[in-house]
Design a protein around this motif. Sequence first.
Motif, PDB file in Angstrom:
ATOM      1  N   ASN A  19     -15.910  -0.611   0.736  1.00 19.77           N
ATOM      2  CA  ASN A  19     -15.815  -0.722  -0.721  1.00 19.77           C
ATOM      3  C   ASN A  19     -16.205   0.562  -1.447  1.00 19.77           C
ATOM      4  O   ASN A  19     -16.027   0.671  -2.659  1.00 19.77           O
ATOM      5  CB  ASN A  19     -16.689  -1.884  -1.220  1.00 19.77           C
ATOM      6  N   LYS A  20     -16.723   1.540  -0.695  1.00 15.60           N
ATOM      7  CA  LYS A  20     -17.114   2.818  -1.317  1.00 15.60           C
ATOM      8  C   LYS A  20     -16.059   3.910  -1.110  1.00 15.60           C
ATOM      9  O   LYS A  20     -16.283   5.070  -1.395  1.00 15.60           O
ATOM     10  CB  LYS A  20     -18.452   3.291  -0.730  1.00 15.60           C
ATOM     11  N   ILE A  21     -14.907   3.508  -0.559  1.00 16.27           N
ATOM     12  CA  ILE A  21     -13.853   4.506  -0.263  1.00 16.27           C
ATOM     13  C   ILE A  21     -12.775   4.480  -1.339  1.00 16.27           C
ATOM     14  O   ILE A  21     -12.297   3.416  -1.729  1.00 16.27           O
ATOM     15  CB  ILE A  21     -13.189   4.196   1.101  1.00 16.27           C
ATOM     16  N   ILE A  22     -12.397   5.674  -1.796  1.00 16.32           N
ATOM     17  CA  ILE A  22     -11.139   5.812  -2.547  1.00 16.32           C
ATOM     18  C   ILE A  22     -10.239   6.633  -1.625  1.00 16.32           C
ATOM     19  O   ILE A  22     -10.657   7.692  -1.138  1.00 16.32           O
ATOM     20  CB  ILE A  22     -11.324   6.569  -3.880  1.00 16.32           C
ATOM     21  N   LEU A  23      -9.052   6.152  -1.382  1.00 18.55           N
ATOM     22  CA  LEU A  23      -8.169   6.857  -0.448  1.00 18.55           C
ATOM     23  C   LEU A  23      -6.834   7.171  -1.105  1.00 18.55           C
ATOM     24  O   LEU A  23      -6.124   6.281  -1.574  1.00 18.55           O
ATOM     25  CB  LEU A  23      -7.937   5.983   0.791  1.00 18.55           C
ATOM     26  N   LEU A  24      -6.525   8.473  -1.135  1.00 19.95           N
ATOM     27  CA  LEU A  24      -5.204   8.908  -1.588  1.00 19.95           C
ATOM     28  C   LEU A  24      -4.459   9.392  -0.349  1.00 19.95           C
ATOM     29  O   LEU A  24      -4.838  10.394   0.260  1.00 19.95           O
ATOM     30  CB  LEU A  24      -5.360  10.033  -2.625  1.00 19.95           C
ATOM     31  N   GLY A  25      -3.438   8.634   0.034  1.00 22.86           N
ATOM     32  CA  GLY A  25      -2.719   8.990   1.266  1.00 22.86           C
ATOM     33  C   GLY A  25      -1.478   8.137   1.427  1.00 22.86           C
ATOM     34  O   GLY A  25      -1.055   7.456   0.478  1.00 22.86           O
ATOM     35  N   ASN A  26      -0.924   8.153   2.629  1.00 20.81           N
ATOM     36  CA  ASN A  26       0.312   7.378   2.887  1.00 20.81           C
ATOM     37  C   ASN A  26       0.151   5.922   2.462  1.00 20.81           C
ATOM     38  O   ASN A  26      -0.888   5.303   2.706  1.00 20.81           O
ATOM     39  CB  ASN A  26       0.632   7.369   4.384  1.00 20.81           C
ATOM     40  N   SER A  27       1.209   5.388   1.889  1.00 20.80           N
ATOM     41  CA  SER A  27       1.174   4.019   1.379  1.00 20.80           C
ATOM     42  C   SER A  27       0.952   2.996   2.496  1.00 20.80           C
ATOM     43  O   SER A  27       1.736   2.923   3.450  1.00 20.80           O
ATOM     44  CB  SER A  27       2.504   3.739   0.683  1.00 20.80           C
ATOM     45  N   PHE A  28      -0.105   2.182   2.367  1.00 17.81           N
ATOM     46  CA  PHE A  28      -0.346   1.118   3.338  1.00 17.81           C
ATOM     47  C   PHE A  28       0.727   0.034   3.215  1.00 17.81           C
ATOM     48  O   PHE A  28       1.051  -0.631   4.189  1.00 17.81           O
ATOM     49  CB  PHE A  28      -1.742   0.499   3.136  1.00 17.81           C
ATOM     50  N   ASP A  29       1.242  -0.145   2.000  1.00 17.12           N
ATOM     51  CA  ASP A  29       2.359  -1.096   1.807  1.00 17.12           C
ATOM     52  C   ASP A  29       3.528  -0.740   2.712  1.00 17.12           C
ATOM     53  O   ASP A  29       4.125  -1.588   3.356  1.00 17.12           O
ATOM     54  CB  ASP A  29       2.881  -1.020   0.355  1.00 17.12           C
ATOM     55  N   LYS A  30       3.833   0.562   2.742  1.00 18.55           N
ATOM     56  CA  LYS A  30       4.977   1.017   3.542  1.00 18.55           C
ATOM     57  C   LYS A  30       4.701   0.801   5.035  1.00 18.55           C
ATOM     58  O   LYS A  30       5.587   0.433   5.787  1.00 18.55           O
ATOM     59  CB  LYS A  30       5.267   2.502   3.296  1.00 18.55           C
ATOM     60  N   VAL A  39     -21.582   7.170   3.487  1.00 21.19           N
ATOM     61  CA  VAL A  39     -22.925   6.793   3.039  1.00 21.19           C
ATOM     62  C   VAL A  39     -22.889   6.653   1.508  1.00 21.19           C
ATOM     63  O   VAL A  39     -23.190   5.594   0.968  1.00 21.19           O
ATOM     64  CB  VAL A  39     -23.955   7.859   3.493  1.00 21.19           C
ATOM     65  N   ASP A  40     -22.491   7.717   0.825  1.00 19.87           N
ATOM     66  CA  ASP A  40     -22.219   7.647  -0.616  1.00 19.87           C
ATOM     67  C   ASP A  40     -20.708   7.557  -0.796  1.00 19.87           C
ATOM     68  O   ASP A  40     -19.963   7.982   0.088  1.00 19.87           O
ATOM     69  CB  ASP A  40     -22.719   8.920  -1.309  1.00 19.87           C
ATOM     70  N   PRO A  41     -20.249   7.018  -1.957  1.00 20.00           N
ATOM     71  CA  PRO A  41     -18.794   6.906  -2.152  1.00 20.00           C
ATOM     72  C   PRO A  41     -18.084   8.251  -1.960  1.00 20.00           C
ATOM     73  O   PRO A  41     -18.610   9.299  -2.324  1.00 20.00           O
ATOM     74  CB  PRO A  41     -18.675   6.447  -3.609  1.00 20.00           C
ATOM     75  N   ILE A  42     -16.902   8.195  -1.374  1.00 19.48           N
ATOM     76  CA  ILE A  42     -16.122   9.426  -1.113  1.00 19.48           C
ATOM     77  C   ILE A  42     -14.669   9.186  -1.492  1.00 19.48           C
ATOM     78  O   ILE A  42     -14.110   8.107  -1.244  1.00 19.48           O
ATOM     79  CB  ILE A  42     -16.186   9.834   0.384  1.00 19.48           C
ATOM     80  N   LEU A  43     -14.070  10.216  -2.080  1.00 15.46           N
ATOM     81  CA  LEU A  43     -12.620  10.210  -2.270  1.00 15.46           C
ATOM     82  C   LEU A  43     -12.006  10.953  -1.080  1.00 15.46           C
ATOM     83  O   LEU A  43     -12.288  12.141  -0.865  1.00 15.46           O
ATOM     84  CB  LEU A  43     -12.259  10.928  -3.583  1.00 15.46           C
ATOM     85  N   PHE A  44     -11.216  10.245  -0.292  1.00 17.59           N
ATOM     86  CA  PHE A  44     -10.499  10.882   0.817  1.00 17.59           C
ATOM     87  C   PHE A  44      -9.085  11.177   0.369  1.00 17.59           C
ATOM     88  O   PHE A  44      -8.379  10.267  -0.093  1.00 17.59           O
ATOM     89  CB  PHE A  44     -10.460   9.961   2.049  1.00 17.59           C
ATOM     90  N   PHE A  45      -8.692  12.441   0.486  1.00 23.29           N
ATOM     91  CA  PHE A  45      -7.310  12.828   0.197  1.00 23.29           C
ATOM     92  C   PHE A  45      -6.705  13.195   1.555  1.00 23.29           C
ATOM     93  O   PHE A  45      -7.113  14.176   2.182  1.00 23.29           O
ATOM     94  CB  PHE A  45      -7.318  14.007  -0.772  1.00 23.29           C
ATOM     95  N   MET A  46      -5.760  12.387   2.000  1.00 25.68           N
ATOM     96  CA  MET A  46      -5.192  12.571   3.351  1.00 25.68           C
ATOM     97  C   MET A  46      -3.666  12.614   3.238  1.00 25.68           C
ATOM     98  O   MET A  46      -2.980  11.663   3.593  1.00 25.68           O
ATOM     99  CB  MET A  46      -5.659  11.420   4.255  1.00 25.68           C
ATOM    100  N   PRO A  47      -3.145  13.745   2.728  1.00 20.61           N
ATOM    101  CA  PRO A  47      -1.713  13.793   2.422  1.00 20.61           C
ATOM    102  C   PRO A  47      -0.837  13.769   3.680  1.00 20.61           C
ATOM    103  O   PRO A  47      -0.889  14.684   4.492  1.00 20.61           O
ATOM    104  CB  PRO A  47      -1.555  15.122   1.656  1.00 20.61           C
ATOM    105  N   HIS A  48      -0.083  12.711   3.833  1.00 21.50           N
ATOM    106  CA  HIS A  48       0.887  12.572   4.921  1.00 21.50           C
ATOM    107  C   HIS A  48       0.247  12.702   6.302  1.00 21.50           C
ATOM    108  O   HIS A  48       0.843  13.276   7.213  1.00 21.50           O
ATOM    109  CB  HIS A  48       2.029  13.590   4.767  1.00 21.50           C
ATOM    110  N   CYS A  49      -0.968  12.205   6.439  1.00 21.09           N
ATOM    111  CA  CYS A  49      -1.613  12.249   7.758  1.00 21.09           C
ATOM    112  C   CYS A  49      -0.989  11.219   8.689  1.00 21.09           C
ATOM    113  O   CYS A  49      -0.318  10.294   8.257  1.00 21.09           O
ATOM    114  CB  CYS A  49      -3.110  11.965   7.618  1.00 21.09           C
TER     115      CYS A  49
END
Length: 277
Positions: free
Chosen positions: A206-217, A177-187
């Motif tokens: 567009n309101k998501i910041i995601l720190l997690g496994n590389s989507f490129d990989k 609903v409001d912007p969120i930083l998701f930290f999902m280490p090695h999920c």
Amino acid sequence: MAAAAETLKCEDLKPIEDDWTIVIRKRTNQKRKFPKLKPSKQQEQQTQWAPTDIETTPEKELKLMHKIQISIEKLEKSQFFTAFLDQIRTPEASQHFENITESKRKLKMVIYGIGSIESYESPRLQLSLAILMKKNLEWIGDMEVFDPIISLTESKVMEELGVRVLSVNEQGKREVVDPILFFMPHCEVELYDNLLKTNWKHELLNKIILLGNSFDKYEQQHRLVSKNQDLDDSRKHLLAIKRFTKEFEIRTISDDFFRAFHGSSWHFFSVDYDIDL
Ligand SMILES: C[S@@+](CC[C@H](N)C(=O)[O-])C[C@H]1O[C@@H](n2cnc3c(N)ncnc32)[C@H](O)[C@@H]1O
């Protein structure tokens, strides 16, 4: 090979010359058992949760708190952490952060899949990174954490550190609903896909910041080994969002932090209003 690659697991993947390969087991003899996200409809449902390991004592909690403090100190003094903050502050990356943070004074940080902070160093370092991010980045507000394997001791220690432990297994399906930083280490990949699927509208993505496994990989792996429909289904939102994703890879710098942060990236999504997702 395709069967072995069914899910990208933290322990089973290792980058070789900037590419990903599947490895049998690495660097340790410790056996780590993680609950797997199962695809059945029932198990995808969000359910009330409480720790199953409820044995705790003040001594156990104190010992764990001490371990976490050591881990925070180690990370705070490291070149890895300096480089991590520098990367966030580069003009290119900071523009992406600002686009999301400007609409809200503080962003919530939701941490999924932290693992066992009592048993392993990587989850402790990952929790330490979350705590240090909050300390150093003024735009980070409340922190929430969930992993079905969290014990009562771990839960109490995290609450004391200011990280609220969720009492619902959301299966990664938090609506933004409001912007969120998701930290999902090695999920596992299904958890990222659940998050994307739940927010499959441009104004939410567009309101998501995601720190997690590389989507490129994941995409590289898909090109190399995927011929399997089930495998593709488990990551279809992730693969579809890829072309609207800006990714900044985290550099692990030293071996001390490789295990906890390898293959991790910042992700930002930028989907135009007129795109039919
Ligand atoms: C591959 S492990 C990563 C653990 C740790 N972050 C690390 O890097 O060592 C994935 C984690 O996701 C957790 N997990 C499974 N289902 C989950 C769910 N629905 N919500 C949050 N975490 C979940 C597992 O229990 C496991 O600890």
